[in-house]
Design a protein around this motif. Structure first.
Motif, short mmCIF file in Angstrom:
data_model
loop_
_atom_site.label_atom_id
_atom_site.label_comp_id
_atom_site.label_asym_id
_atom_site.label_seq_id
_atom_site.Cartn_x
_atom_site.Cartn_y
_atom_site.Cartn_z
N GLU A 74 30.31 98.10 123.53
CA GLU A 74 29.98 97.44 122.26
C GLU A 74 30.31 98.41 121.14
O GLU A 74 29.84 99.54 121.12
N ALA A 75 31.20 97.95 120.22
CA ALA A 75 31.67 98.82 119.15
C ALA A 75 30.53 99.26 118.26
O ALA A 75 29.53 98.55 118.08
N GLY A 76 30.70 100.46 117.70
CA GLY A 76 29.69 100.98 116.79
C GLY A 76 29.59 102.48 116.90
O GLY A 76 30.46 103.16 117.46
N GLU A 77 28.51 102.99 116.38
CA GLU A 77 28.28 104.42 116.39
C GLU A 77 27.71 104.83 117.77
O GLU A 77 26.72 104.28 118.22
N ILE A 78 28.37 105.80 118.42
CA ILE A 78 27.91 106.27 119.73
C ILE A 78 27.73 107.79 119.68
O ILE A 78 28.26 108.47 118.79
N ALA A 79 26.94 108.29 120.61
CA ALA A 79 26.64 109.73 120.65
C ALA A 79 26.88 110.27 122.05
O ALA A 79 26.68 109.58 123.05
N ASP A 80 27.30 111.51 122.12
CA ASP A 80 27.48 112.23 123.37
C ASP A 80 26.95 113.64 123.16
O ASP A 80 26.65 114.04 122.01
N TYR A 81 26.82 114.42 124.24
CA TYR A 81 26.18 115.72 124.12
C TYR A 81 27.04 116.80 124.77
O TYR A 81 27.68 116.60 125.79
N GLY A 82 27.03 117.96 124.10
CA GLY A 82 27.75 119.11 124.62
C GLY A 82 27.75 120.24 123.61
O GLY A 82 27.98 120.00 122.41
N ALA A 83 27.50 121.46 124.05
CA ALA A 83 27.47 122.62 123.15
C ALA A 83 28.89 123.12 122.94
O ALA A 83 29.28 124.18 123.43
N TYR A 84 29.69 122.33 122.20
CA TYR A 84 31.09 122.65 121.96
C TYR A 84 31.24 123.55 120.74
O TYR A 84 30.50 123.43 119.76
N SER A 85 32.23 124.43 120.77
CA SER A 85 32.56 125.22 119.59
C SER A 85 33.37 124.39 118.60
O SER A 85 33.31 124.62 117.38
N ASN A 86 34.13 123.42 119.09
CA ASN A 86 34.81 122.45 118.23
C ASN A 86 35.17 121.23 119.06
O ASN A 86 35.24 121.29 120.29
N VAL A 87 35.36 120.11 118.36
CA VAL A 87 35.69 118.85 119.03
C VAL A 87 36.93 118.24 118.38
O VAL A 87 37.25 118.53 117.22
N SER A 97 31.75 113.78 114.15
CA SER A 97 30.77 114.70 113.58
C SER A 97 29.98 115.38 114.70
O SER A 97 29.77 114.80 115.76
N GLN A 98 29.58 116.62 114.44
CA GLN A 98 28.84 117.40 115.44
C GLN A 98 27.70 118.12 114.75
O GLN A 98 27.87 118.75 113.72
N SER A 99 26.53 118.00 115.36
CA SER A 99 25.35 118.70 114.87
C SER A 99 24.63 119.29 116.08
O SER A 99 24.04 118.55 116.88
N GLY A 100 24.69 120.61 116.24
CA GLY A 100 24.13 121.25 117.43
C GLY A 100 24.90 120.79 118.66
O GLY A 100 26.11 120.96 118.74
N ASP A 101 24.19 120.22 119.63
CA ASP A 101 24.87 119.74 120.83
C ASP A 101 25.07 118.22 120.80
O ASP A 101 25.40 117.63 121.82
#
Length: 607
Positions: A74-87, A97-101
């Motif tokens: 279902e289209a829309g805003e989704i979130a995933d997790y990971g302590a990345y240095s960049n995406v 957008s990335q905030s923390g993990d």
């Protein structure tokens, strides 16, 4: 010309104006983000992760990033997790957008891909690649372009800093290719070789929960290596248990055979105990017999001396009767008393010989039965070697062979002196008969002499008396010679029997060790039979446990980057080492071009 100048001026203006347009573009994007935030939150049906890593030729980590594949339902805003240095968005041009993990993005229905780079290079496995050229360890840089005999050693171990779920459930496949035109004599024990065009592919497989040391050797020329590829996927295939009925049936037969062996050893133990008891009785009887024969031998000197005295006395009487002068009635009385004492002494000797014969006969009969009962089986050298090479307890085998050797020695020695034993009884019987004859003759002589003294004048019958004494003396001389021969035989028998008795003692000791060894053997076979009684069931359980160790069909994937990620469908690892290659010469023109500024390169387009 003027048109060209206008174009140049327009392009220059555009180049100078572009930086000023960026804030307006950002504002427009911000407006789009605001509109997306106003939209409903999207939904996903799970995700896949592919872990990519670049390793140095020696196996050290250099770069690690994850390609995430989200299944958007279902289209829309989704979130995933990971302590990345960049995406990085790999699907479209929208920003992430990335905030923390927490990584947030706007996605439409379907697959959404993005890449996240980690600031570490830790993997579930540690890899170490070591290179040897002509037996000497060299660095990958030194190896490029070299000739010689090459050995590559790859070590894989667990990295305990990472969740062990991957090490415990993932199958490693390691592969690389040799240039077939520059490589020959490739050998490896752990891997598989396959032709791939002009190249020769080397492939290894490492099972879950296993550390490995992999090696390959080859003769190389102008060596280069494109890199070592390593992939890791879950070993999630199920393993069906094989049909073990036939196998367990054979094991059941083995268990029955072991039980039969235990039963046989139990009977052997009883027989060995009885044999030891018999040899103990034999040793006791043999010791008594040895002591008796030694006592007889020790008394032989006195017996011969006494017999010699009797012989001398008879000779003296015979000589005295030849000289009749001075003989009176008192002399005849003394002669009669001497003959009585002589007859009495001979009776005691006879009785002693009768007791000796009876004791010897009983001892000899027991000895003959015991030694005859010893089996005379011959064991060949081949059978002895086979017995020593069998699974039987070697201490017990050695004891059996010692007993076997001692038993044959005793039996062989006995066979050599058996005739001597048999002759003892007959000799004793002959001597007893001779003594009885002599005693009877003396009794007749005494009776006749007394009758003669009563009826006749003593001096008139001296001639007849002298003839009788002379005959008796001659007969006794033959008896004395036989007695001397007999005592000499007793001496030889006593000396020889000491060795027989020692052999019987060794035999008894051997049967004692045999009985003890067989008893220990029985303990072992009883324990073995008991342990293998349920062997078919135990084997089936062991097979099930072994298969369960490699059956990873119940494995459920977890995220490599964050335990907050749920509904993870799969995680795969794609790793590659940097190539080993010769350094290339840099084109001076390219170096000069790289030093030019952007404006100079722009102007070069119109020059």
């Amino acid at each position: 010309m003027k048109s060209m100048k206008k174009i140049l001026i327009s392009l220059l203006c555009l180049f100078l104006v572009l930086p000023w347009l960026a804030p307006f573009t950002a504002a427009s994007n911000h407006q789009n983000e605001t509109e997306i935030e106003a939209e409903d939150a999207g939904e996903t049906a799970g995700k896949d992760e592919v872990v990519y890593a670049t390793l140095s030729p020696s196996g050290a980590g250099k770069e690690l990033y994850i390609v995430n594949s989200l299944e958007v339902t279902e289209a829309g805003e989704i979130a995933d997790y990971g302590a990345y240095s960049n995406v990085k968005n790999l699907t479209d041009l929208s920003e992430i957008s990335q905030s923390g993990d927490v990584v947030e993005m706007s996605a439409s229905v379907g697959k959404f891909y993005y890449q996240g780079t980690l600031d570490h290079t830790n993997l579930p496995w540690d890899f170490k690649m070591t290179y040897y050229l002509d037996g000497e360890e060299v660095t990958p840089e030194e190896l490029a372009g070299k000739d010689g005999t090459l050995e590559i050693e790859i070590d894989t171990t667990e990295n305990e800093a990472i969740d062990p779920i991957f090490y415990e459930n993932y199958l490693l496949q390691i592969s690389f290719a040799f240039d077939g035109e520059k490589t020959s004599n490739i050998e490896t024990d752990e891997g598989i070789l396959a032709n791939a065009g002009k190249d020769i592919q080397v492939t290894y497989t490492v099972l879950p929960e296993e550390e490995a040391v992999l090696s390959v050797t080859a003769d190389v020329t102008d060596f280069e290596l494109a890199g070592i590829d390593i992939s890791a996927i879950p070993q999630n295939m199920s393993i069906d248990a094989p049909d073990t009925d036939e196998f367990t049936a054979e094991i059941g037969t083995l268990a029955d055979a072991l039980q039969s062996i235990d039963d046989g050893v139990l009977e052997l133990k009883g027989g060995a105990t009885e044999l030891h008891e018999g040899t103990t009785a034999l040793q006791s009887g043999s010791t008594e017999y040895k002591e008796g024969i030694q006592a007889l031998n020790n008394g032989s000197g006195e017996l011969v001396s006494g017999s010699k005295a009797i012989q001398d006395a008879l000779a003296t009487i015979d000589q005295s009767l030849g000289d009749t002068d001075g003989i009176d009635g008192g002399d005849f009385n003394m002669m009669t008393e001497g003959l009585e004492e002589f007859a009495s002494a001979l009776r005691e000797i006879k009785n002693g010989l009768v007791e000796l014969k009876d004791g010897f006969g009983a001892a000899y009969e027991a000895l003959d039965e015991a030694i005859t009962a010893i089996p005379g089986h011959e064991v060949s050298e081949e059978e002895i070697i086979a017995l020593k090479q069998s699974n039987a307890n070697q201490d017990t085998v050695d004891k059996l062979l010692e007993v076997y050797t001692a038993a044959l020695t005793v039996k062989g020695t006995y066979e050599q002196v058996r005739d001597g034993f048999s002759a003892v009884t007959s000799t004793l019987e002959t001597m007893i008969t001779s003594l009885e004859t002599i005693v009877g003759s003396i009794q007749e002589l005494i009776a006749g002499f007394n009758e003669f003294l009563e009826k006749m004048d003593p001096t008139s019958g001296l001639k007849e008396l002298q003839e009788g004494i002379s005959t008796l003396s001659a007969n006794y001389q033959a008896f004395h010679s036989g007695l001397v021969t007999y005592t000499e035989g007793v001496g030889e028998l006593a000396a020889g029997y000491t060795e027989i008795d020692a052999g019987i003692g060794e035999l008894n000791n051997g049967t004692g060790e045999l009985a003890s060894g067989v008893s220990e053997l029985r303990d072992g076979t009883a324990e073995l039979a008991e342990a293998t009684q349920d062997m078919p069931e135990q084997v089936t359980e062991e097979i099930d446990e072994m298969l369960a160790q490699y059956d990873k069909s119940d494995f459920e994937a977890v995220s490599f980057v964050s335990d907050k990620n749920e509904e993870v469908n799969s995680v795969q690892f794609v790793l590659k080492t940097e190539p080993i290659e010769k350094a290339e010469e840099t084109d001076e023109a390219e170096e000069e071009s790289e030093k030019k500024s952007l404006w100079e390169r722009f102007l070069d387009l119109f020059r």
